[in-house]
Each structure stands twice: as structure tokens, then as C-alpha cells.
Design a protein around this motif. Structure first.
Motif, PDB file in Angstrom:
ATOM      1  N   ASN A  82       0.846  -1.146   0.050  1.00 25.51           N
ATOM      2  CA  ASN A  82      -0.017   0.010   0.008  1.00 25.51           C
ATOM      3  C   ASN A  82       0.841   1.333   0.152  1.00 25.51           C
ATOM      4  O   ASN A  82       0.089   2.413  -0.048  1.00 25.51           O
ATOM      5  CB  ASN A  82      -0.980   0.076   1.124  1.00 25.51           C
ATOM      6  N   TRP A  83       2.302   0.922  -0.077  1.00 30.49           N
ATOM      7  CA  TRP A  83       3.082   2.367   0.407  1.00 30.49           C
ATOM      8  C   TRP A  83       3.154   3.009  -1.121  1.00 30.49           C
ATOM      9  O   TRP A  83       2.973   2.260  -2.124  1.00 30.49           O
ATOM     10  CB  TRP A  83       4.275   1.967   0.607  1.00 30.49           C
ATOM     11  N   LYS A  84       3.278   4.371  -1.113  1.00 28.59           N
ATOM     12  CA  LYS A  84       3.655   4.942  -2.427  1.00 28.59           C
ATOM     13  C   LYS A  84       4.902   4.117  -2.853  1.00 28.59           C
ATOM     14  O   LYS A  84       5.997   3.777  -2.206  1.00 28.59           O
ATOM     15  CB  LYS A  84       4.133   6.250  -2.135  1.00 28.59           C
ATOM     16  N   GLU A  85       5.319   4.506  -4.187  1.00 21.20           N
ATOM     17  CA  GLU A  85       6.521   4.167  -4.864  1.00 21.20           C
ATOM     18  C   GLU A  85       7.713   4.568  -4.060  1.00 21.20           C
ATOM     19  O   GLU A  85       8.606   4.013  -3.867  1.00 21.20           O
ATOM     20  CB  GLU A  85       6.536   4.105  -6.386  1.00 21.20           C
ATOM     21  N   LYS A  86       7.816   5.907  -3.954  1.00 18.29           N
ATOM     22  CA  LYS A  86       8.863   6.447  -3.412  1.00 18.29           C
ATOM     23  C   LYS A  86       9.212   5.947  -2.051  1.00 18.29           C
ATOM     24  O   LYS A  86      10.124   5.911  -1.535  1.00 18.29           O
ATOM     25  CB  LYS A  86       8.655   8.019  -3.604  1.00 18.29           C
ATOM     26  N   VAL A  87       8.330   5.587  -1.180  1.00 15.84           N
ATOM     27  CA  VAL A  87       8.330   5.173   0.120  1.00 15.84           C
ATOM     28  C   VAL A  87       8.960   3.851  -0.021  1.00 15.84           C
ATOM     29  O   VAL A  87      10.001   3.738   0.822  1.00 15.84           O
ATOM     30  CB  VAL A  87       7.081   5.251   0.872  1.00 15.84           C
ATOM     31  N   LEU A  88       8.487   2.944  -0.996  1.00 14.63           N
ATOM     32  CA  LEU A  88       9.025   1.875  -1.079  1.00 14.63           C
ATOM     33  C   LEU A  88      10.451   1.955  -1.428  1.00 14.63           C
ATOM     34  O   LEU A  88      11.442   0.868  -1.029  1.00 14.63           O
ATOM     35  CB  LEU A  88       8.270   0.810  -2.215  1.00 14.63           C
ATOM     36  N   ILE A 129      15.473   5.529   7.810  1.00 16.17           N
ATOM     37  CA  ILE A 129      15.573   6.356   6.350  1.00 16.17           C
ATOM     38  C   ILE A 129      16.856   6.825   6.256  1.00 16.17           C
ATOM     39  O   ILE A 129      17.292   7.585   7.223  1.00 16.17           O
ATOM     40  CB  ILE A 129      14.373   7.333   6.339  1.00 16.17           C
ATOM     41  N   LYS A 130      17.431   6.817   5.270  1.00 17.78           N
ATOM     42  CA  LYS A 130      18.872   7.154   5.163  1.00 17.78           C
ATOM     43  C   LYS A 130      19.021   8.638   4.746  1.00 17.78           C
ATOM     44  O   LYS A 130      18.037   9.112   3.843  1.00 17.78           O
ATOM     45  CB  LYS A 130      19.373   6.343   3.670  1.00 17.78           C
ATOM     46  N   GLY A 131      19.859   9.515   5.170  1.00 20.08           N
ATOM     47  CA  GLY A 131      20.113  10.658   4.943  1.00 20.08           C
ATOM     48  C   GLY A 131      20.772  11.099   3.730  1.00 20.08           C
ATOM     49  O   GLY A 131      21.343   9.943   2.939  1.00 20.08           O
ATOM     50  N   GLU A 132      21.146  12.254   3.143  1.00 21.43           N
ATOM     51  CA  GLU A 132      21.827  12.550   2.064  1.00 21.43           C
ATOM     52  C   GLU A 132      23.292  12.281   2.609  1.00 21.43           C
ATOM     53  O   GLU A 132      23.673  12.500   3.662  1.00 21.43           O
ATOM     54  CB  GLU A 132      21.651  13.869   1.905  1.00 21.43           C
ATOM     55  N   PRO A 133      24.247  12.360   1.817  1.00 21.20           N
ATOM     56  CA  PRO A 133      25.761  11.977   2.005  1.00 21.20           C
ATOM     57  C   PRO A 133      26.166  13.424   2.777  1.00 21.20           C
ATOM     58  O   PRO A 133      25.677  14.520   2.301  1.00 21.20           O
ATOM     59  CB  PRO A 133      26.481  11.818   0.635  1.00 21.20           C
ATOM     60  N   GLY A 134      27.116  13.484   3.661  1.00 23.36           N
ATOM     61  CA  GLY A 134      27.625  14.787   4.150  1.00 23.36           C
ATOM     62  C   GLY A 134      26.763  14.865   5.347  1.00 23.36           C
ATOM     63  O   GLY A 134      26.114  14.370   6.073  1.00 23.36           O
ATOM     64  N   SER A 135      27.063  16.343   5.919  1.00 18.01           N
ATOM     65  CA  SER A 135      26.310  17.057   7.146  1.00 18.01           C
ATOM     66  C   SER A 135      24.905  17.245   6.751  1.00 18.01           C
ATOM     67  O   SER A 135      24.486  17.336   5.631  1.00 18.01           O
ATOM     68  CB  SER A 135      27.174  17.888   7.764  1.00 18.01           C
ATOM     69  N   TRP A 136      24.122  17.492   8.154  1.00 14.41           N
ATOM     70  CA  TRP A 136      22.743  17.855   7.860  1.00 14.41           C
ATOM     71  C   TRP A 136      22.795  19.225   7.881  1.00 14.41           C
ATOM     72  O   TRP A 136      23.499  20.040   8.359  1.00 14.41           O
ATOM     73  CB  TRP A 136      22.112  17.299   9.100  1.00 14.41           C
ATOM     74  N   ASN A 137      22.145  19.732   6.793  1.00 14.04           N
ATOM     75  CA  ASN A 137      21.638  21.186   6.700  1.00 14.04           C
ATOM     76  C   ASN A 137      20.302  21.263   6.160  1.00 14.04           C
ATOM     77  O   ASN A 137      19.615  20.428   5.777  1.00 14.04           O
ATOM     78  CB  ASN A 137      22.737  22.041   5.867  1.00 14.04           C
ATOM     79  N   ASP A 138      19.869  22.598   5.922  1.00 18.29           N
ATOM     80  CA  ASP A 138      18.613  22.689   5.222  1.00 18.29           C
ATOM     81  C   ASP A 138      18.559  22.015   4.073  1.00 18.29           C
ATOM     82  O   ASP A 138      17.262  21.490   3.575  1.00 18.29           O
ATOM     83  CB  ASP A 138      18.000  24.110   5.211  1.00 18.29           C
ATOM     84  N   LYS A 139      19.194  22.072   2.917  1.00 18.29           N
ATOM     85  CA  LYS A 139      19.335  21.382   1.760  1.00 18.29           C
ATOM     86  C   LYS A 139      19.054  19.659   1.714  1.00 18.29           C
ATOM     87  O   LYS A 139      18.234  19.106   1.312  1.00 18.29           O
ATOM     88  CB  LYS A 139      20.293  21.715   1.004  1.00 18.29           C
ATOM     89  N   TYR A 230       2.009   8.675   3.126  1.00 18.75           N
ATOM     90  CA  TYR A 230       2.834   7.708   2.636  1.00 18.75           C
ATOM     91  C   TYR A 230       2.514   6.599   1.909  1.00 18.75           C
ATOM     92  O   TYR A 230       3.136   5.813   1.198  1.00 18.75           O
ATOM     93  CB  TYR A 230       3.923   7.060   3.635  1.00 18.75           C
ATOM     94  N   LEU A 231       1.057   6.433   2.032  1.00 16.02           N
ATOM     95  CA  LEU A 231       0.199   5.388   1.118  1.00 16.02           C
ATOM     96  C   LEU A 231      -0.053   5.946  -0.363  1.00 16.02           C
ATOM     97  O   LEU A 231      -0.309   7.059  -0.397  1.00 16.02           O
ATOM     98  CB  LEU A 231      -0.922   5.056   2.018  1.00 16.02           C
ATOM     99  N   ALA A 232      -0.362   5.057  -0.999  1.00 16.89           N
ATOM    100  CA  ALA A 232      -0.831   5.275  -2.375  1.00 16.89           C
ATOM    101  C   ALA A 232      -2.081   5.822  -2.314  1.00 16.89           C
ATOM    102  O   ALA A 232      -2.906   5.628  -1.402  1.00 16.89           O
ATOM    103  CB  ALA A 232      -0.825   3.984  -3.382  1.00 16.89           C
ATOM    104  N   ASN A 233      -2.422   6.874  -3.419  1.00 18.57           N
ATOM    105  CA  ASN A 233      -3.809   7.627  -3.266  1.00 18.57           C
ATOM    106  C   ASN A 233      -4.947   6.746  -3.085  1.00 18.57           C
ATOM    107  O   ASN A 233      -5.727   7.194  -2.077  1.00 18.57           O
ATOM    108  CB  ASN A 233      -4.050   8.281  -4.187  1.00 18.57           C
ATOM    109  N   GLU A 234      -5.274   5.519  -3.560  1.00 14.22           N
ATOM    110  CA  GLU A 234      -6.274   4.767  -3.345  1.00 14.22           C
ATOM    111  C   GLU A 234      -6.352   4.039  -1.814  1.00 14.22           C
ATOM    112  O   GLU A 234      -7.568   3.717  -1.648  1.00 14.22           O
ATOM    113  CB  GLU A 234      -6.518   3.628  -4.557  1.00 14.22           C
ATOM    114  N   GLU A 235      -5.074   4.173  -1.209  1.00 10.81           N
ATOM    115  CA  GLU A 235      -5.153   3.474   0.057  1.00 10.81           C
ATOM    116  C   GLU A 235      -5.522   4.681   1.358  1.00 10.81           C
ATOM    117  O   GLU A 235      -5.749   4.106   2.454  1.00 10.81           O
ATOM    118  CB  GLU A 235      -4.041   2.645   0.264  1.00 10.81           C
TER     119      GLU A 235
END
Length: 237
Positions: A82-88, A129-139, A230-235
Motif C-alpha cells: 500500500n506504500w507509495k513507490e517513493k516510500v518503497l 531512512i537514509k540521509g543525504e551524504p555529508g552533514s545535515w543542513n537545510d538542503k 506515505y500510502l498510495a492515493n487509493e489507500e
């Protein structure tokens, strides 16, 4: 997410206590002392100021990590089908990618296990959930939210404080903090040099740009989870 927000408030109060101590010591620089007392010098205050920057970045890292852990632990209450593809995609990223550049035997084994989990129709255990490479900032915070299709809602004042290119080299507050923290932590500059050009009031102002932003990001994720975005629209619903 309430636990994350409570933790943020605790860390904010802790930061304010340390800032208060730094102000107290700064007020005693070069004051007359009794014989045998150790004098407080400006270099001592500068060292404390660098410590405050490290502390502030640690809050950024802790709150961001805890927020994403909460997201990963909550999403798995619903079946992956039932998850969105991006969440999967994020689940697979978290389970497969362990930092290596190439997919080796270990990653292949994990991928096989994931396939079995999906085929079973059962809910998997919580994931980080994995972060982006490097340090945490607003980007990097925005990029991870975009990967999950979580919209970050910011008030006008918080948005300006977080995204205004106010600091050196036209950087935002979070990018400036991450750069300074890295320079101090990796030895590019000493603790005495790390914040010598900042007053304690300026460090306080930096925190007041960053901490409200972290709060509103976490609240945005709370809305994302509560409304099951995070669920697909129909769910959904």
C-alpha cells in the motif's frame, strides 16, 4: 513524533543553560581575582563558544535522525503493497545500501530477503531512512523530505530564519553551522578559533534560526504520518 518534539525541547533548554554559563564566564573575563585564583581569559570563552556550536549541531543531527527513525517505524504499520513507490524506494535504500559503492554478495542476500518479505504480504520491521551524504543542513533535510514526498510546512518567520543566506559566503544558518562544526571537529580550526568571531548573542541568534526550523520540520512529518501520506492515493483514508 511527540517524543521527538519533547526531546527537542529538552535539548533546547540544555543549550540555553550552557549559553547562560558561557555568559556568566564572559562577564568575569579580566576581573580582579584573589591571590591563587585562576583568571578567566577570552580564549576560555572562545573555547566554550565553539562547544556551543558543536552542541547546536548535535541537536540538529539528533532531532533529524530521531524524526526519520519515527517515520520509518510508523510507516511499517501498513503493508508495503500500500506504500507509495517513493516510500518503497526508501525502504529498499535503507535495507540494501550500507555505504559500499558496489552491490556485493551481502547486498544481494539482503535483496533476496526483501523480495521474500514483499511476496509474503507481511509488514516488515521498522527501518531507518537514509540521509543525504555529508552533514545535515537545510538542503539535505529538504531532499530527504522530497524523496518521501513529505511537504515541509514552515511559518514565514521560520522560513526566513532558516533559508535566508545571512552568513559567510551567502550560506544559510544550517549550512554555516555544519561547516563550522566540521572545521572544528576535523581539526581544520581549533576550539579557540572555531567561534572567536561570533558573540554569544550571535550564537543565540543562530540557535533561534535553527531550532524552530527543526520543530516545524518534525511537525510536518507528524502531519505526514497522521494523514498516512506515505500510502498510495487509493489507500489513503
Amino acid at each position: 513524533m511527540n517524543e521527538v518534539l519533547s526531546y527537542l525541547e529538552e535539548r533546547r533548554e540544555e543549550f540555553n543553560r550552557h549559553l547562560k554559563i558561557a555568559r556568566m564566564l564572559e562577564s568575569r573575563v579580566d576581573e580582579s581575582l584573589d591571590e591563587g585564583d585562576e583568571p578567566i581569559e577570552i580564549r576560555h570563552v572562545n573555547t566554550l563558544k565553539s562547544g556551543l556550536l558543536i552542541h547546536l549541531y548535535n541537536i540538529v543531527e539528533a532531532i533529524t535522525t530521531r524524526t526519520l527513525e519515527t517515520v520509518g517505524q510508523t510507516i511499517v504499520a501498513d503493508r508495503p503493497a500500500n506504500w507509495k513507490e517513493k516510500v518503497l524506494n526508501e525502504w529498499v535504500r535503507a535495507e540494501i545500501w550500507s555505504g559500499e559503492d558496489r552491490i556485493g554478495d551481502g547486498a544481494l542476500k539482503r535483496l533476496t530477503e526483501l523480495g521474500a518479505t514483499l511476496a509474503s504480504g507481511n509488514c516488515p520491521p521498522g527501518f531507518s531512512i537514509k540521509g543525504e551524504p555529508g552533514s545535515w543542513n537545510d538542503k539535505s533535510i529538504k531532499k530527504v523530505a522530497s524523496r518521501l514526498e513529505c511537504e515541509i510546512f514552515l511559518s514565514g518567520e521560520v522560513r526566513r530564519g532558516a533559508y535566508e543566506p545571512y552568513y559567510r559566503n551567502d550560506t544559510t544558518a544550517l549550512t554555516y553551522l555544519a561547516n563550522r562544526r566540521n572545521a572544528i571537529a576535523h581539526g581544520a580550526i581549533t576550539f579557540e578559533e572555531g567561534a572567536y568571531d561570533l558573540t554569544l548573542n550571535e550564537i543565540d541568534q543562530l540557535a533561534n534560526r535553527i531550532l524552530p526550523y527543526l520543530k516545524e520540520v518534525s511537525i510536518s512529518y507528524q502531519n505526514y504520518l497522521e494523514n498516512k501520506l506515505y500510502l498510495a492515493n487509493e489507500e489513503v483514508g
